[in-house]
Every structure is written in structure tokens, then in C-alpha cells.
Design a protein around this motif. Structure first.
Motif, PDB file in Angstrom:
ATOM      1  N   UNK A 336       0.833  -1.204   0.000  1.00 35.93           N
ATOM      2  CA  UNK A 336       0.000   0.000   0.000  1.00 35.93           C
ATOM      3  C   UNK A 336       0.867   1.253   0.000  1.00 35.93           C
ATOM      4  N   UNK A 337       1.904   1.244   0.836  1.00 34.44           N
ATOM      5  CA  UNK A 337       2.809   2.399   0.897  1.00 34.44           C
ATOM      6  C   UNK A 337       3.572   2.567  -0.415  1.00 34.44           C
ATOM      7  N   UNK A 338       4.009   1.461  -1.016  1.00 30.19           N
ATOM      8  CA  UNK A 338       4.708   1.539  -2.301  1.00 30.19           C
ATOM      9  C   UNK A 338       3.808   2.114  -3.387  1.00 30.19           C
ATOM     10  N   UNK A 339       2.542   1.677  -3.396  1.00 35.16           N
ATOM     11  CA  UNK A 339       1.595   2.179  -4.395  1.00 35.16           C
ATOM     12  C   UNK A 339       1.335   3.669  -4.202  1.00 35.16           C
ATOM     13  N   UNK A 340       1.283   4.105  -2.948  1.00 33.91           N
ATOM     14  CA  UNK A 340       1.078   5.523  -2.663  1.00 33.91           C
ATOM     15  C   UNK A 340       2.211   6.356  -3.248  1.00 33.91           C
ATOM     16  N   UNK A 341       3.452   5.938  -3.023  1.00 28.01           N
ATOM     17  CA  UNK A 341       4.595   6.724  -3.469  1.00 28.01           C
ATOM     18  C   UNK A 341       4.860   6.579  -4.968  1.00 28.01           C
ATOM     19  N   UNK A 342       4.349   5.514  -5.584  1.00 24.34           N
ATOM     20  CA  UNK A 342       4.586   5.307  -7.016  1.00 24.34           C
ATOM     21  C   UNK A 342       3.993   6.428  -7.854  1.00 24.34           C
ATOM     22  N   UNK A 343       2.949   7.094  -7.322  1.00 25.70           N
ATOM     23  CA  UNK A 343       2.307   8.184  -8.062  1.00 25.70           C
ATOM     24  C   UNK A 343       2.943   9.536  -7.772  1.00 25.70           C
ATOM     25  N   UNK A 344       3.962   9.559  -6.925  1.00 25.16           N
ATOM     26  CA  UNK A 344       4.617  10.814  -6.591  1.00 25.16           C
ATOM     27  C   UNK A 344       5.534  11.278  -7.704  1.00 25.16           C
ATOM     28  N   UNK A 345       5.999  12.494  -7.582  1.00 25.13           N
ATOM     29  CA  UNK A 345       6.888  13.062  -8.591  1.00 25.13           C
ATOM     30  C   UNK A 345       8.275  13.274  -8.006  1.00 25.13           C
ATOM     31  N   UNK A 659     -25.540  21.209  10.528  1.00 24.37           N
ATOM     32  CA  UNK A 659     -24.831  21.748   9.382  1.00 24.37           C
ATOM     33  C   UNK A 659     -23.556  20.971   9.132  1.00 24.37           C
ATOM     34  N   UNK A 660     -23.361  20.505   7.913  1.00 24.71           N
ATOM     35  CA  UNK A 660     -22.190  19.694   7.618  1.00 24.71           C
ATOM     36  C   UNK A 660     -21.817  19.827   6.148  1.00 24.71           C
ATOM     37  N   UNK A 661     -20.602  19.377   5.829  1.00 30.03           N
ATOM     38  CA  UNK A 661     -20.147  19.276   4.450  1.00 30.03           C
ATOM     39  C   UNK A 661     -19.730  17.830   4.211  1.00 30.03           C
ATOM     40  N   UNK A 662     -19.734  17.430   2.957  1.00 35.92           N
ATOM     41  CA  UNK A 662     -19.331  16.067   2.627  1.00 35.92           C
ATOM     42  C   UNK A 662     -17.847  16.027   2.274  1.00 35.92           C
ATOM     43  N   UNK A 663     -17.186  15.030   2.810  1.00 32.90           N
ATOM     44  CA  UNK A 663     -15.766  14.872   2.535  1.00 32.90           C
ATOM     45  C   UNK A 663     -15.532  14.218   1.187  1.00 32.90           C
ATOM     46  N   UNK A 664     -14.481  14.655   0.511  1.00 32.63           N
ATOM     47  CA  UNK A 664     -14.108  14.053  -0.772  1.00 32.63           C
ATOM     48  C   UNK A 664     -13.032  13.003  -0.533  1.00 32.63           C
ATOM     49  N   UNK A 665     -13.057  11.950  -1.322  1.00 35.87           N
ATOM     50  CA  UNK A 665     -12.042  10.912  -1.181  1.00 35.87           C
ATOM     51  C   UNK A 665     -10.658  11.517  -1.392  1.00 35.87           C
ATOM     52  N   UNK A 666      -9.718  11.131  -0.555  1.00 37.08           N
ATOM     53  CA  UNK A 666      -8.363  11.656  -0.677  1.00 37.08           C
ATOM     54  C   UNK A 666      -7.814  11.362  -2.066  1.00 37.08           C
ATOM     55  N   UNK A 667      -7.218  12.355  -2.675  1.00 36.90           N
ATOM     56  CA  UNK A 667      -6.626  12.174  -4.004  1.00 36.90           C
ATOM     57  C   UNK A 667      -5.484  11.167  -3.969  1.00 36.90           C
ATOM     58  N   UNK A 668      -4.948  10.905  -2.770  1.00 40.31           N
ATOM     59  CA  UNK A 668      -3.873   9.920  -2.650  1.00 40.31           C
ATOM     60  C   UNK A 668      -4.402   8.482  -2.696  1.00 40.31           C
ATOM     61  N   UNK A 669      -5.672   8.321  -2.382  1.00 37.41           N
ATOM     62  CA  UNK A 669      -6.258   6.975  -2.389  1.00 37.41           C
ATOM     63  C   UNK A 669      -6.777   6.665  -3.792  1.00 37.41           C
ATOM     64  N   UNK A 670      -5.846   6.543  -4.739  1.00 41.94           N
ATOM     65  CA  UNK A 670      -6.230   6.255  -6.115  1.00 41.94           C
ATOM     66  C   UNK A 670      -6.493   4.764  -6.287  1.00 41.94           C
ATOM     67  N   UNK A 671      -6.792   4.361  -7.518  1.00 45.86           N
ATOM     68  CA  UNK A 671      -7.175   2.960  -7.753  1.00 45.86           C
ATOM     69  C   UNK A 671      -6.068   1.996  -7.369  1.00 45.86           C
TER      70      UNK A 671
END
Length: 709
Positions: A336-345, A659-671
Motif C-alpha cells: 500500500x505504501x509503495x503504491x502511494x509513493x509510485x504516483x509521486x513526482x 450543518x455539515x459538508x461532505x468529505x471528498x475521497x483523498x486524491x492519494x487513495x487512487x485505484x
């Protein structure tokens, strides 16, 4: 040494990675390096042979999370000692005194198995402690008094505030930055080696209109420090860097050392990197260790560019050794950690491989809101405890300290003890600062901040009296025996004479340590009962300071080391964990770096938190936020839980407001990252719904509603 395998570093430079080595030499060398894997052995011995112990060129060790970085660096120090490098010719730079002690202990123990004898490393410590030592040795050559004292962060801010008031910068109709903000601006400008206007534009845009006033403030601040013969935390590095501008002095320092080793190089700021290059322009004997994927301290002016650009600064480029075998986590966590960093620049290409077998996939759990998130953590923590996993083997990590508020409430309701890392440090407590100020004033009579604090401990003496006393002492050429002649306010004269007598004794016993600490503590204890509540508990802290004092050779070493590397207090602990033999760990991700637990829960893995809303719009900060999540993930040894609330309630609304807002999925949690996780919703659908039992009568609610109209 046999020919090494070459690879290419993704997105940076064409850099040689070395992945194998044929160790040569005697059997003893092979024996003491045997506990290391192939790449660790290479990192420990690369470029250094028994017949040429000083021949190493620049080396960068890229040590992924959990790959045994500390142990490898300790073995390299031991290898240097075993190859005949004199201990005094080794400079070891770390980011904490504890790290320096631990690494030195390991290295000396390992070296003693090969070459018996005393291998004491006299030049190991933090950047700031080594700077302090060198500046005292070269003080006369750079216009400093060798008896300077070092201010901590809060004292620096207080002095900044005094100059701020003297310049009447806070008297206008528009808000001028307060002392802590001014201190942060000054510190960031110094450590990034940037221009004030650029720092303001990028990090403090709301202060940009005050550029000219801030320059005036900082000039006054520098002048006040010079007059008082004090340095602040940043001055230690800045003065060291300025010292290195002189070719003769730079050469003198460089010639002291054959080898320089730096831990956690990804956390260095630009000033520290410049100092290293001034000491070793050609990189000879320079070894740095770090992980670009764990560079998360830009708010302290640390620059990931230092480690990314390190190899190309030398000709030929530095050798890069990559450590990828992970001894901490199971492979599913690492995937999981490797996949996270694979999308980094722009990073060093590495994939962590687990030495441990087995392990479940990390859980990515979507929860309704903050309350459901707390319920999930409570349920999972208790379940793990019932399986035999201690509470202190589990940790809850979060982006910001307030993210754990709801969870803390639930933990207290359930009577589950916990420790939360963060909050006041021991040396920030008022009564501790009082006693340290007394010792600082005795060490350096010019120290205006210390004197002002001590004088105002006496009833009837305020800032005006302190100012008069400071001026009086200056006229007496800073001879403390003149204090007995100062005309204190009538109601304070008895206490003043007692203080004057104490200061005379402390000056006379300057070389008598820790006896002078005992004198200061005896004078101060009665003050506690007058000034503060909880006098007994505070007196206990003074006792603790006296015990700590015995560990240092002199008053100067005691004051300097406590300022540069202060201990944490029991006050950092939330609740009373000592009443129980077990407790859950709560921590910000920044505070968790370097730690590990069997189970890790990461809260609020959603856009706005990971990455932080304050990072959006800045590509560099977004990448640092990616690295922050990576650090959080790689703290887990067995079980990793990533929690993503769907709703966030808006603050400052009625108690029962919705009163609330909806959270968006973290852009880091890609496919790619999600594919490594087990996905679930909490609570499980229908788990908490009340099911109708068979035979219950069904009411025709629809007909009843129709009949109303």
C-alpha cells in the motif's frame, strides 16, 4: 570490491545505485558485518578499507522506512573505527541527543568486538550542539564572547516582543504580527537562506505589507542579542555558516575530521546543507543517510531538495546505496505504501520488501462522521486487546492535534487510558523557566531576558525596576557584586539583598557544579509557594532538574543542552496513564516519525486533511502531504486502518445543529492504492438496525397518511 550493478534513478539524475558487494579483508571484518544484509554491508563499508581508511568519497544512503537505517549507520561508524580511523576524527551529526547517544553506544560496542579499546566519540551530537561547541572555541575569532548563553524559542519570542513594543509597532490601527509570528518569520528567513519578501509572499502573505517594519524589528532584535551576549536557536547555525565563510577558519574545522556522517539528511534545512558543503566541498569522507519519502518538516524550513540534489553536487557524483529490505511491516502494508509513493513526482525509486511473512491487507473504512470514526477505533482497539494485543502496541495517528477530540471524549467515557503526544514541554513550564533564567543570568550577566525574568520574581519589582537594574549593572561593567548597591523599591529591599547575595555566590562558584544548582534551587523554592498554585508538584519538577543537573560537567553544558534538546515532561501525557499499566497511544503523524506499533489507525484520510486544505494549489506541499501519509502508513507493523469520514460537521453552530459538508475521497487513495486495501463501510449495513421479528403485525402507515387529507 567487485564491479557493482548500475540502475537509473527515476526523475532525478543518472545516478549509480549499488546493490551488491564482495566483502574483502580479514575474518574479523566479515564476522562483525555478518548481521547485516548485502546492501547494509555495502553502506557500512563502502569506500573504506583497512589499508585506506580515509579514501571514501561522498556517499548517500537512501534508507526506506523500517530498513535498519540507525543500525546501518552505527555499523559504518564501527567499521571506520575498526579500519583505524581515530574516534576524534569522526564527526557524527544527528537531530536529537538521544539518537547521537544510541548510535554512539552501538558503534562503540560493535567496534570493541574487532579492535578492543576505548572508542569514545567526542564529536557526536546534534547540529546545534556541535555548532555551540565550535562557536565557543572560535568565539574570539568571530567577535563573540565565549560565555554567551543560548535562548530557547519562547525566550526568543519574548525578546522579539520587547523590541516590538520599543519600536511601537503594535500601536497602529492595523494588526501587526504578534511575537510568535514575528519569530517564525525571522527563523524561516534565516534557515531557508531566503529573502524576507519571498518568505512573506510564500508563507506569510498577510504580513507582506509589513516588510519594512519587520526588517526594522529584526535589526533591533539582532542588536539586542548582541548587547546581551546571547544567541538564539537559529544563530547557532547562522554563526557556524558565517564562520565557514573565512577560508582559514573553514580549513581549520575541515582538517579536524576525516569522516563526517549525517543522520536524517532529508530533514536538513538549506543552512545545514551549506555548512556541510563548506566543510567538505569535494565530499570526501562525507556520508549522509535519509529517506526522501519521509521528508515532512518543511514547516521547520527542512528542504527535500537537499537529499534529492545531493549526488549531483559532486564531481564525480556521490555513490548512492539503497536499502529496501523492511524489518518492520508485513508486505500488504508495504504494498500500500509503495503504491502511494509510485504516483509521486521526483523521488528516488525504491520498493520496500518485507522480511516478515504473512499479514492482512490494510483496511480502508468509510464511516459516516467523526462519531462513527471514534466508534470504529474504539471497537477495533478493544477487539485487538481481547486478542492479546496491548493498548500501547496500538496507535491512533492524525494530521492535526484537534482531530482526536471526539475520540478522546469516547476514550474517557469508556475509561480507556491514553497518551497523547504533543503539548507543553518540560522546559516551557513557568517555574522551570524561572530557575533556568536564574542560572542563565549567573552564567551571562548581560542576558537581559534572563535578568528581567528573575528580578520580577521579587514582589514589588516590575519591568521598570528590572530595566533600571540592567542599566545599573551595565554601568558596573557587569560585575554582579555591584547588585547589593542597587536601590531596589523599599518593600523589596530584603528580598533584593538575598538575591544579590545569591548572585555573588553563583559567580564565585561558577566552576562548582552542580553545587551552584543546589544554591539556586534553595533560593527559588520559597518563591514557588508565593507565585504559583500546585506548589508541591512544581517543587517536584525542581527536584527533577537537580537530578538532571548531575549528568552534566558544567553549568554551561547543562543550560545549553537543555535548551537545544529539552526533555519531555509527564505533562505531555493526557490523563493519568501511570495509574494503569497499559494505555493507547494518540499522536500527530509528525510526532510519530521514527516510531512503530503493531496496529495503526489513521484518522480523516480525506481531501482537506490528507492532503491538508492549506497545501492545495502548491505542488511541492501536495507531495509533502503524500509523504506524510506514507510516514503514517509505514508506522504499522501488522494492521493498518485508514478511516475516511463522509460528513464533517460545521463548527460554530448550535449545540445540536446538523450543518455539515461532505468529505471528498483523498486524491492519494487512487485505484492502485485502493487495490491494495480491503474496503468496507462502518457500521456494516443493517448491523445496528432493529429487525422486525416474525409475526409482528404490519401497520398500513400509507393509508393513515392519506386519510389525513
Amino acid at each position: 570490491m567487485e564491479t557493482c550493478v548500475a540502475e537509473t534513478c527515476t526523475g532525478i539524475h543518472n545516478i549509480v545505485y549499488i546493490h551488491s558487494i564482495m566483502l574483502s579483508g580479514n575474518k574479523a571484518a566479515a564476522d562483525y558485518l555478518a548481521p547485516l544484509n548485502a546492501n547494509q554491508r555495502l553502506a557500512a563499508s563502502c569506500g573504506v578499507e583497512p589499508d585506506s581508511p580515509s579514501a571514501a568519497g561522498p556517499i548517500l544512503i537512501i534508507a526506506g522506512a523500517g530498513t535498519g537505517k540507525t543500525n546501518t549507520l552505527a555499523y559504518r561508524v564501527a567499521h571506520l573505527l575498526a579500519c583505524g580511523v581515530h574516534p576524534d576524527r569522526i564527526l557524527l551529526l544527528t537531530f536529537s541527543r538521544r539518537a547521537a547517544r544510541e548510535m554512539t553506544r552501538r558503534a562503540v560496542r560493535i567496534a570493541a568486538t574487532v579492535v578492543p579499546g576505548n572508542h569514545r566519540l567526542s564529536w557526536s551530537g546534534t547540529f546545534h550542539s556541535i555548532a555551540n561547541r565550535l562557536l565557543r572555541q572560535y568565539a574570539r575569532r568571530i567577535g563573540l564572547h565565549a560565555d554567551f548563553t543560548v535562548m530557547d524559542r519562547s525566550d526568543s519570542a519574548d525578546l522579539m516582543d520587547m523590541i516590538r513594543q520599543d519600536l511601537r509597532l503594535a500601536r497602529g490601527r492595523r494588526r501587526f504580527p504578534k511575537k510568535n509570528c514575528c519569530s517564525d518569520i525571522y527563523s524561516r528567513t534565516v534557515n531557508t537562506r531566503g529573502e524576507l519578501e519571498d518568505v512573506l509572499e510564500k508563507s506569510f502573505p498577510w504580513c507582506a505589507e509589513w516588510s519594512a517594519e519587520l526588517r526594522s524589528l529584526f535589526r533591533g532584535y539582532v542588536a539586542a542579542k548582541q548587547s546581551a551576549n546571547v544567541l538564539d536557536y537559529d544563530d547557532l547555525l547562522l554563526c557556524w555558516r558565517l564562520l565557514m565563510n573565512d577560508a582559514a577558519l573553514a580549513g581549520s574545522i575541515s582538517e579536524r575530521f576525516d569522516h563526517i556522517l549525517v543522520d536524517e539528511y532529508q530533514d536538513t534545512n538549506r543552512l545545514q546543507a551549506e555548512i556541510l558543503l563548506r566543510i567538505r566541498p569535494d565530499g570526501s569522507g562525507l556520508t549522509v543517510v535519509g529517506d526522501d519519502a519521509q521528508s515532512i518538516y518543511s514547516f521547520r524550513a527542512a528542504s527535500v531538495e537537499n537529499i534529492l540534489a545531493f549526488p549531483a553536487q559532486f564531481d564525480p557524483p556521490a555513490t548512492v546505496v539503497s536499502l529496501e529490505e523492511n524489518y518492520r511491516s508485513v508486505q500488504p502494508v508495504l504494498d500500500t505504501a509503495n503504491a502511494l509513493m509510485a504516483s509521486g513526482s521526483r523521488q528516488y525509486d525504491k520498493k520496500l520488501r518485507a522480511v516478515r511473512s504473512g499479514g492482512a491487507r490494510p483496511r480502508y473504512a468509510t464511516v459516516a462522521d467523526d462519531e462513527a470514526q471514534a466508534d470504529y477505533v474504539m471497537s477495533a482497539v478493544i477487539e485487538a486487546r481481547e486478542r492479546g494485543q496491548l493498548l500501547r502496541q496500538q496507535a491512533v495517528l492524525f494530521r492535526s492535534a484537534h482531530h482526536s477530540d471526539r475520540l478522546e471524549l469516547e476514550l474517557m467515557r469508556a475509561n480507556i487510558p491514553y497518551v497523547k503526544y504533543g503539548g507543553l514541554k518540560f522546559l516551557e513550564a513557568a517555574h522551570v523557566k524561572d530557575l533556568l533564567a536564574l542560572l542563565r543570568w549567573a552564567e551571562n550577566p548581560r542576558d537581559r531576558m534572563a535578568m528581567f525574568r528573575v528580578v520580577q520574581l521579587i514582589s514589588g519589582c516590575g519591568p521598570r525596576t528590572a530595566a533600571r537594574a540592567h542599566e545599573f549593572l551595565g554601568a558596573a561593567h557587569w560585575q554582579v557584586d555591584a547588585l547589593s548597591q542597587f536601590r531596589a523599591p523599599a518593600g523589596a529591599r530584603d528580598e533584593w539583598f538575598a538575591l544579590a547575595a545569591l548572585m555573588f555566590q553563583l559567580a564565585a562558584k561558577a566552576d562548582s557544579w552542580p553545587e551552584s544548582m543546589d544554591l539556586a534551587a534553595s533560593w527559588y523554592r520559597p518563591q514557588i509557594e508565593v507565585l504559583y498554585d500546585s506548589a508541591q508538584a512544581r517543587a517536584g519538577d525542581i527536584d527533577q532538574l537537580q537530578q538532571i543537573a548531575g549528568q552534566f560537567a558544567s553549568r554551561e553544558r547543562f543550560l545549553t543542552e537543555l535548551t537545544l534538546d529539552p526533555p519531555a515532561a509527564a505533562g505531555d501525557l493526557a490523563g493519568s496513564p501511570l495509574l494503569d499499566d497499559d494505555y493507547l497511544v494518540l499522536s500527530t503523524v509528525h510526532s510519530a516519525k521514527g516510531q512503530e506499533w503493531d496496529s495503526v489507525f489513521v484518522l480523516n484520510v480525506a481531501d482537506g486533511n490528507f492532503p491538508s486544505e492549506f497545501a492545495t494549489g502548491d505542488a511541492e506541499l501536495i507531495e509533502e502531504e503524500r509523504r506524510l501519509l506514507y510516514v503514517a502508513m509505514t508506522r504499522a507493523k501488522k494492521d493498518l486502518h485508514l478511516l475516511a469520514p463522509l460528513r464533517y460537521y460545521v463548527p460554530q453552530q448550535a449545540r445540536h445543529g446538523d450543518g455539515h459538508v461532505y468529505g471528498a475521497r483523498s486524491r492519494f487513495m487512487d485505484d492502485a492504492v485502493l487495490a491494495c486495501c480491503e474496503r468496507l463501510s462502518w457500521p456494516v449495513a443493517g448491523e445496528q438496525s432493529e429487525q422486525a421479528t416474525s409475526g409482528d403485525k404490519v401497520l398500513d402507515v400509507g393509508s393513515k397518511l392519506t386519510e389525513m387529507w
